[in-house]
Design an enzyme around this catalytic site. Structure first.
Site, PDB file in Angstrom:
ATOM      1  N   LEU A 117      17.707  34.859  15.018  1.00 28.22           N
ATOM      2  CA  LEU A 117      18.515  35.750  14.091  1.00 28.22           C
ATOM      3  C   LEU A 117      18.183  37.338  14.072  1.00 28.22           C
ATOM      4  O   LEU A 117      16.626  37.393  14.133  1.00 28.22           O
ATOM      5  CB  LEU A 117      18.424  35.180  12.646  1.00 28.22           C
ATOM      6  N   LYS A 239      30.414  29.242   1.929  1.00 29.33           N
ATOM      7  CA  LYS A 239      29.997  28.188   3.366  1.00 29.33           C
ATOM      8  C   LYS A 239      30.660  27.031   3.021  1.00 29.33           C
ATOM      9  O   LYS A 239      30.909  26.382   1.778  1.00 29.33           O
ATOM     10  CB  LYS A 239      28.519  28.074   3.191  1.00 29.33           C
ATOM     11  N   HIS A 253      23.092  22.927   5.207  1.00 30.08           N
ATOM     12  CA  HIS A 253      22.995  23.808   6.329  1.00 30.08           C
ATOM     13  C   HIS A 253      22.406  22.911   7.496  1.00 30.08           C
ATOM     14  O   HIS A 253      21.641  22.044   7.254  1.00 30.08           O
ATOM     15  CB  HIS A 253      22.059  24.985   5.957  1.00 30.08           C
ATOM     16  N   GLU A 356      10.461  49.391  18.723  1.00 26.51           N
ATOM     17  CA  GLU A 356      10.450  48.647  19.922  1.00 26.51           C
ATOM     18  C   GLU A 356      11.253  47.413  19.994  1.00 26.51           C
ATOM     19  O   GLU A 356      11.941  47.142  21.316  1.00 26.51           O
ATOM     20  CB  GLU A 356       8.853  48.147  20.160  1.00 26.51           C
TER      21      GLU A 356
END
Length: 615
Positions: A117, A239, A253, A356
């Site tokens: 993620l 959800k 989940h 970065e």
């Protein structure tokens, strides 16, 4: 599709997500169900895409940043008639294209691998930036994010960069369903908390009920019409939406619904709606054209040059010869020498500032669009982007990474600036190539060679000047090595790379004066390693001594050891590496303190030769 049909499509996407997870016995149906209406509207009303031509230059690009919601993506592919119901139900099974988290290696419509993620939006920024500044095309980039991943710092690196670049072809859709893996997210259903953060970085924001298909339709239209700014559509969802036992409930989940058949019935049963996705506009791929003639910089033996200088000059020359090469830097271009590319090819140079993660993600986005990126920063600073390197490898992206200022040989800056773990980190990446040149001509050749390699390519360069050991016409094949000292009387082989090669040569010369023959191998290709030369050296000299400006774990020594893990006897092997925590000192003092200078190499080789001679 009219409103009623969009609602039905959203229900179909929920049903198919439930069915796929139930068939697999695993997956994330509830995370898919929350975003089903968002996907339905996007697919039926706003996405411009030819599924028969995923490489169409005019296609919009969709990135599922919340990659665990893959059942939703695959259900959308089914609705677009890109795959069938039978394949949908192979989800997460051995040999199926429908993996738990999507990858472009399996499906041509997937832009990039997701699931770690916080990566979808940064890569989406790279794709959008390619559209603006490289492809000069008007495709839009749609990124579906979860609210939980908004806690990742990489998301906000991407948000700031997109705002700075005014990427009005980028739309972030944030599925604010309130629940993460173990419970509520940080901001719950506070849409304003997310909108304010995006707005602070210069984004246009729209807050919307994610289950009101007409409102979502208007929000997407507003995003597409917004000029000069990227748009974040922040959508309140539930959800497990549509199923009473799952909706807005914790503890579900990553699990199939407990009663999938009842859930499907509650949603109105199985459907087979098909969506005619809008065709993309006509477009051409407009890659810049180089002159086709590669004239690498040249140095004569005996010159002094830093490999970072050679990298910059060679990269600029490569950019002249090849119009598909682009360069990125993390705000250290004057040190990595990518500033030379920037001066000669400003339209293909991208300043990522001190971000970065975004730099590597942006490079991946460019690679997705067919460009050949070279991304540079200090070797030490690439460690914070390692997850992006890893996921770029999962995606099969072709990226060259340059880590400069490697090792203790940078001198007085101290350990925070010293890349001492980078070889291990890059060697561990699947399918990677790891190159560590010791002089300017070798560097220039390897810079050019990297452009035609697959996967992740890592090129390690050094800060200080060193002697030019090779002529400008010498060849350096990837997977090879160079034997710089050799005789029939050699009793030890010293294997070095980069800054330790000149040290090894000085040690060998000193020992030769004492009557001890020492073979010296420049192992510039750390991965793949030249097994044949190493095995021959072991057979002929009986002992190997590796010396590296890197930690002992995972670097040059381990690469050499890998050449002997096929069941044959392992030769006597001693490894010299950086084992202490360095401080500030001159480069020469640093090499001496680490035990990797010429005197230390000579002492170790002398002892090893004596030990090897004892039966």
């Amino acid at each position: 599709m009219d409103t009623a049909e969009l609602v039905e499509l959203g229900r179909q996407l929920r049903v198919d997500s439930i069915r796929a997870a139930a068939a697999a016995g695993s997956g994330h149906p509830t995370s898919s169900m929350s975003a089903a209406d968002l996907m339905a509207v996007l697919l039926a009303r706003h996405l411009r895409y030819d599924f028969d031509r995923p490489d169409h230059p005019g296609n919009d690009r969709f990135v599922l940043s919340k990659g665990h919601a893959s059942p939703l993506l695959y259900s959308a592919y089914k609705a677009a008639d890109a795959l069938g119901d039978e394949e949908l139900l192979t989800f997460r099974t051995l040999g199926s294209r429908l993996e738990g988290h999507p990858t472009p290696q399996q499906l041509p419509w997937v832009e990039t691998a997701t699931g770690s993620l916080g990566q979808g939006l940064p890569i989406g920024v790279g794709i959008a930036l390619a559209g603006k500044r490289l492809d000069h095309a008007d495709y839009r980039v749609w990124v579906l994010c979860g609210d939980g991943e908004m806690a990742e710092g990489s998301v906000w690196e991407a948000a700031e960069h997109a705002g700075h670049e005014r990427l009005d072809n980028l739309v972030a859709i944030v599925d604010v369903n309130r629940l993460g893996q173990r419970g509520p997210t940080r901001h719950g259903h506070d849409l304003g908390a997310y909108a304010r953060r995006f707005a602070a970085f210069g984004w246009h924001t729209v807050e919307v009920d994610g289950h009101d298909v007409d409102a979502v339709d208007r929000a997407f239209a507003e995003a597409a019409a917004t000029d000069g700014r990227p748009t974040a559509v922040v959508a309140r969802t539930l959800k497990g939406s549509g199923v009473a036992e799952a909706e807005d409930r914790e503890g579900l989940h990553g699990k199939p619904l407990p009663h999938p058949d009842a859930a499907v019935a509650e949603l109105g049963g199985v459907r087979d709606l098909r969506v005619r996705v809008q065709e993309p506009p006509a477009a051409r791929s407009l890659h810049a054209v180089g002159d086709g003639v590669l004239e690498l910089p040249r140095w004569e033996r005996g010159d002094e040059a830093a490999t970072r200088d050679a990298y910059g000059r060679a990269l600029a020359a490569l950019g002249t010869a090849r119009g598909d090469v682009v360069a990125l830097d993390g705000e250290v271009g004057d040190s990595t020498r990518t500033e030379l590319f920037a001066k000669e090819h400003p339209g293909r140079y991208f300043e990522c500032y001190i971000a970065e993660q975004q730099m590597v993600a942006e490079a991946a986005g460019f690679a997705v669009r067919g460009w050949v990126p070279y991304a540079s920063t200090f070797a030490a600073f690439l460690t914070r982007a390692h997850d992006f390197v890893r996921m770029a490898a999962v995606s099969g992206c072709g990226i060259t990474l340059n880590g400069s200022h490697a090792g203790v040989s940078i001198g007085q800056d101290g350990p925070s600036q010293m890349g001492l773990e980078d070889l291990a980190m890059m060697r561990a990446v699947h399918g990677s190539t790891v190159l560590y040149p010791c002089d300017a001509n070798q560097t220039a050749r390897l810079v050019a060679a990297a452009a035609d390699l697959d996967g992740i390519r890592y090129l390690r360069t050094s800060r200080g000047s060193g002697p030019v050991l090779y002529g400008p016409d010498e060849e350096f094949p990837v997977g090879g090595s160079k034997v710089l000292r050799s005789s029939g009387r050699d009793r030890v082989t010293v294997v070095a790379a980069g800054v330790t090669v000149p040290e090894a040569l000085r040690a060998a010369d000193a020992l030769a004066e004492e009557g001890t023959g020492v073979r010296v191998i420049d192992l510039y290709s750390v991965k793949p390693v030249d097994r044949g030369t190493l095995r021959q050296a072991a057979e002929e000299t009986g002992a190997l001594l590796t010396v590296e400006d890197h930690r002992e774990e995972g670097g040059l020594g381990d690469a050499v050891l890998d050449a002997f893990l096929d069941g044959r006897p392992v030769p006597r092997l001693v490894r010299l590496a950086v084992r202490t925590m360095p401080g500030s000192a001159t480069p020469a003092e640093q090499l001496r303190a680490a035990g990797i200078d010429a005197e230390s190499i000579a002492a170790s080789a002398r002892l090893l030769a004596v030990q090897a001679a004892v039966p």
